[in-house]
Design an enzyme around this catalytic site. Sequence first.
Site, mmCIF file in Angstrom:
data_model
loop_
_atom_site.group_PDB
_atom_site.id
_atom_site.type_symbol
_atom_site.label_atom_id
_atom_site.label_comp_id
_atom_site.label_asym_id
_atom_site.label_seq_id
_atom_site.Cartn_x
_atom_site.Cartn_y
_atom_site.Cartn_z
ATOM 1 N N HIS A 50 35.449 38.938 43.531
ATOM 2 C CA HIS A 50 34.086 38.825 43.283
ATOM 3 C C HIS A 50 33.785 38.604 41.728
ATOM 4 O O HIS A 50 32.921 37.598 41.674
ATOM 5 C CB HIS A 50 33.334 40.188 43.723
ATOM 6 C CG HIS A 50 33.199 40.638 45.099
ATOM 7 N ND1 HIS A 50 32.365 39.857 45.751
ATOM 8 C CD2 HIS A 50 33.401 41.441 45.813
ATOM 9 C CE1 HIS A 50 32.436 40.101 46.979
ATOM 10 N NE2 HIS A 50 33.115 41.370 47.040
ATOM 11 N N GLU A 58 31.122 37.624 50.528
ATOM 12 C CA GLU A 58 32.326 38.402 51.051
ATOM 13 C C GLU A 58 33.488 37.580 51.428
ATOM 14 O O GLU A 58 34.734 38.162 51.237
ATOM 15 C CB GLU A 58 31.928 39.375 52.094
ATOM 16 C CG GLU A 58 31.103 40.650 51.570
ATOM 17 C CD GLU A 58 31.654 41.413 50.648
ATOM 18 O OE1 GLU A 58 32.979 41.893 51.108
ATOM 19 O OE2 GLU A 58 31.213 41.661 49.453
ATOM 20 N N HIS A 117 40.421 41.633 46.178
ATOM 21 C CA HIS A 117 39.112 41.181 46.724
ATOM 22 C C HIS A 117 37.998 41.556 45.564
ATOM 23 O O HIS A 117 37.370 40.791 45.385
ATOM 24 C CB HIS A 117 39.018 42.200 48.021
ATOM 25 C CG HIS A 117 37.750 42.081 48.419
ATOM 26 N ND1 HIS A 117 37.190 41.316 49.559
ATOM 27 C CD2 HIS A 117 36.455 42.558 47.915
ATOM 28 C CE1 HIS A 117 35.932 41.375 49.850
ATOM 29 N NE2 HIS A 117 35.374 42.003 49.058
ATOM 30 N N GLU A 118 38.067 42.589 44.977
ATOM 31 C CA GLU A 118 37.235 43.044 43.992
ATOM 32 C C GLU A 118 37.191 42.164 42.928
ATOM 33 O O GLU A 118 36.129 41.524 42.284
ATOM 34 C CB GLU A 118 37.172 44.449 43.441
ATOM 35 C CG GLU A 118 36.970 45.535 44.748
ATOM 36 C CD GLU A 118 35.780 45.272 45.430
ATOM 37 O OE1 GLU A 118 34.802 44.942 44.951
ATOM 38 O OE2 GLU A 118 35.797 45.716 46.592
#
Length: 275
Positions: free
Chosen positions: A146, A197, A142-143
Amino acid sequence: MKRKLAISLLIWAAFAAGCASVDTTKESAVGVDRRQHMMVSADAVNQSADKAYHDVLAQAQKQNALDRDPATVERVKRIASRLIPATGALRPDAPGWKWEMHVLSSKEVNAWCMPGGKIAVYTGLIDQTKPTDDELAAVMGHEIGHALREHGREQASQQMLEQLGVGLLGALTGVNTQLAQTIADVTISLPHSRAQETEADRIGVELAARAGYDPHAAVSLWQKMDKLAGGNQPPQFLSTHPSNASRIADVTQDAQKVMPLYQAAKASGTASAGK
Ligand SMILES: [Zn+2]
């Protein structure tokens, strides 16, 4: 309202001055394709992120909070070493980034990836969620999502525009102290937008699957996070990653979509290192 109008005029002027509308990632299996507008160059952002990251590490070193547990550091590196090659399917340049990853001793439940691939995982996240490798891969994926989508650059563009205006913004090159501070803020302590997100969730699930980690672990991970949110001290991670029922439903669907990628990765032995 006036401020909003001023900002839209600034943004319009920035376009006129040649700001970039970009595709940061290629078409993904999970359907992330939003066009993005950047007003700060990727070079300036990455060089300033490099400074911001090493400032955080130096601070942690001073507090004797940097990479204290070799087993956790090894675990984070091992998972990263499978996720990073998987980024190439979405961004051919990303596997060649100067990736770095460190573990910070802190009670905070947090993890992040600064622009250009500078990862931090806090021991608070490990201690509080006791993640399986698949779940830790979900957080890290997920990070990394980004960073691949350059959400930090996108947010920094907006913030710097408000602070500096178009003229000075255009002159930004190399390492810039104010830009480094802004990148630290938008990566570590400010919330991303809802759209960002969702993109990071989707890309994280896809990266995990491509790296041979069970994409459904994103579901159990967010369920664990939700449980923590019900406690006395909601984790920092949830103030920057607001969660809700629809998020878990979305991630469940995305995980289902990428199951063929996961099975292919497992069959080809990407996951041979096991759990
Ligand atoms: Zn996020």
